[in-house]
Design a protein around this motif. Sequence first.
Motif, mmCIF file in Angstrom:
data_model
loop_
_atom_site.group_PDB
_atom_site.id
_atom_site.type_symbol
_atom_site.label_atom_id
_atom_site.label_comp_id
_atom_site.label_asym_id
_atom_site.label_seq_id
_atom_site.Cartn_x
_atom_site.Cartn_y
_atom_site.Cartn_z
ATOM 1 N N CYS A 21 0.830 -1.205 0.000
ATOM 2 C CA CYS A 21 0.000 0.000 0.000
ATOM 3 C C CYS A 21 0.862 1.252 0.000
ATOM 4 O O CYS A 21 0.587 2.207 -0.729
ATOM 5 C CB CYS A 21 -0.925 -0.014 1.210
ATOM 6 N N TYR A 24 2.469 1.338 -3.661
ATOM 7 C CA TYR A 24 1.637 1.459 -4.863
ATOM 8 C C TYR A 24 0.262 2.096 -4.627
ATOM 9 O O TYR A 24 -0.465 2.371 -5.572
ATOM 10 C CB TYR A 24 1.425 0.077 -5.494
ATOM 11 N N GLY A 25 -0.116 2.295 -3.359
ATOM 12 C CA GLY A 25 -1.427 2.857 -3.060
ATOM 13 C C GLY A 25 -2.449 1.774 -2.770
ATOM 14 O O GLY A 25 -2.288 0.625 -3.189
ATOM 15 N N PRO A 26 -3.525 2.104 -2.042
ATOM 16 C CA PRO A 26 -4.525 1.100 -1.646
ATOM 17 C C PRO A 26 -5.236 0.447 -2.812
ATOM 18 O O PRO A 26 -5.705 -0.683 -2.716
ATOM 19 C CB PRO A 26 -5.494 1.891 -0.761
ATOM 20 N N GLU A 27 -5.322 1.160 -3.949
ATOM 21 C CA GLU A 27 -6.000 0.584 -5.119
ATOM 22 C C GLU A 27 -5.260 -0.619 -5.683
ATOM 23 O O GLU A 27 -5.832 -1.417 -6.445
ATOM 24 C CB GLU A 27 -6.197 1.641 -6.210
ATOM 25 N N ALA A 28 -3.991 -0.784 -5.327
ATOM 26 C CA ALA A 28 -3.208 -1.921 -5.816
ATOM 27 C C ALA A 28 -3.458 -3.187 -5.011
ATOM 28 O O ALA A 28 -3.057 -4.276 -5.408
ATOM 29 C CB ALA A 28 -1.712 -1.582 -5.784
ATOM 30 N N SER A 30 -5.428 -6.333 -3.323
ATOM 31 C CA SER A 30 -6.554 -7.220 -3.617
ATOM 32 C C SER A 30 -7.590 -7.100 -2.499
ATOM 33 O O SER A 30 -7.324 -6.509 -1.451
ATOM 34 C CB SER A 30 -6.078 -8.668 -3.722
ATOM 35 N N ASP A 31 -8.766 -7.696 -2.701
ATOM 36 C CA ASP A 31 -9.792 -7.667 -1.659
ATOM 37 C C ASP A 31 -9.279 -8.302 -0.365
ATOM 38 O O ASP A 31 -9.504 -7.788 0.729
ATOM 39 C CB ASP A 31 -11.046 -8.416 -2.138
ATOM 40 N N LEU A 34 -6.776 -5.928 1.389
ATOM 41 C CA LEU A 34 -7.457 -4.822 2.073
ATOM 42 C C LEU A 34 -8.041 -5.282 3.402
ATOM 43 O O LEU A 34 -7.920 -4.609 4.426
ATOM 44 C CB LEU A 34 -8.570 -4.268 1.178
ATOM 45 N N SER A 97 -18.757 1.974 4.651
ATOM 46 C CA SER A 97 -18.748 1.989 3.187
ATOM 47 C C SER A 97 -20.114 2.367 2.635
ATOM 48 O O SER A 97 -20.226 3.089 1.644
ATOM 49 C CB SER A 97 -18.309 0.625 2.637
ATOM 50 N N SER A 101 -20.959 5.812 0.505
ATOM 51 C CA SER A 101 -21.631 5.755 -0.787
ATOM 52 C C SER A 101 -22.813 6.720 -0.827
ATOM 53 O O SER A 101 -23.006 7.441 -1.806
ATOM 54 C CB SER A 101 -22.121 4.324 -1.062
#
Length: 232
Positions: A21, A24-28, A30-31, A34, A97, A101
């Motif tokens: 993280c 590369y950042g949290p978007e990198a 996997s589920d 995370l 979450s 949203s």
Amino acid sequence: MEKRFKTMKERPVTERPYEKCLEYGPEALSDGELLAVILRSGTRECSALELAWKILEKHPVYKGIAGLYHMRIGMLKEIPGIGDVKAIEILCILELSKRLSRASAVGEISFNSPDSIAAYYMETMRHLEEERVLLLLLDGKHHLRKEIFLSQGTADSAYVSVKTIFVEAFRHEAVHIILLHNHPSGCPEPSREDLVLTRRIREAGELLGIPLTDHIIIGDRCFTSLREQGMM
């Protein structure tokens, strides 16, 4: 023989969620990675990452991250290594979450638009395993005055009192009302009972001067507006 890593420190850097993280950042992530970051620790038998994947595969029907929305605290605690604290943390992250949203959509929601209303409530309602009915009370400019939770039922139905609807409408000086409920099956096609209830509320609203402007049924990433479908 393939090496079995017991701790995160023994794993390659590319398999350590925290380091990955940072790099590369949290978007990198996997589920599973995370979820492992949220768990923070595993057990003597498995790492946090291995524990995360056990959680994601726990539900008998819904697998992966979507399955978390169908997990209850008792089911989570059936997994070795998940106690009250970790189960509560997971459930709170899920609730967060949903609220994020809704918060991201609140500035854009128009209560004149079924698409906008459905988008606002979709993440809150599409994962529910029982029917839940909401009453939206609007002012003369179709701004939301109050959201009322009317009832929660089974996977097939929920009881709604027409009297309660209009008691609440008068109490909060509503000018228009919208009914909103979910179908746990994921299919938003209205049932015969949905149509009968809609007609009763519409007719009562016409007599009392507080019209029902729509009845929206939430499915899984889809919805039906009875107004748009000409069913009112």
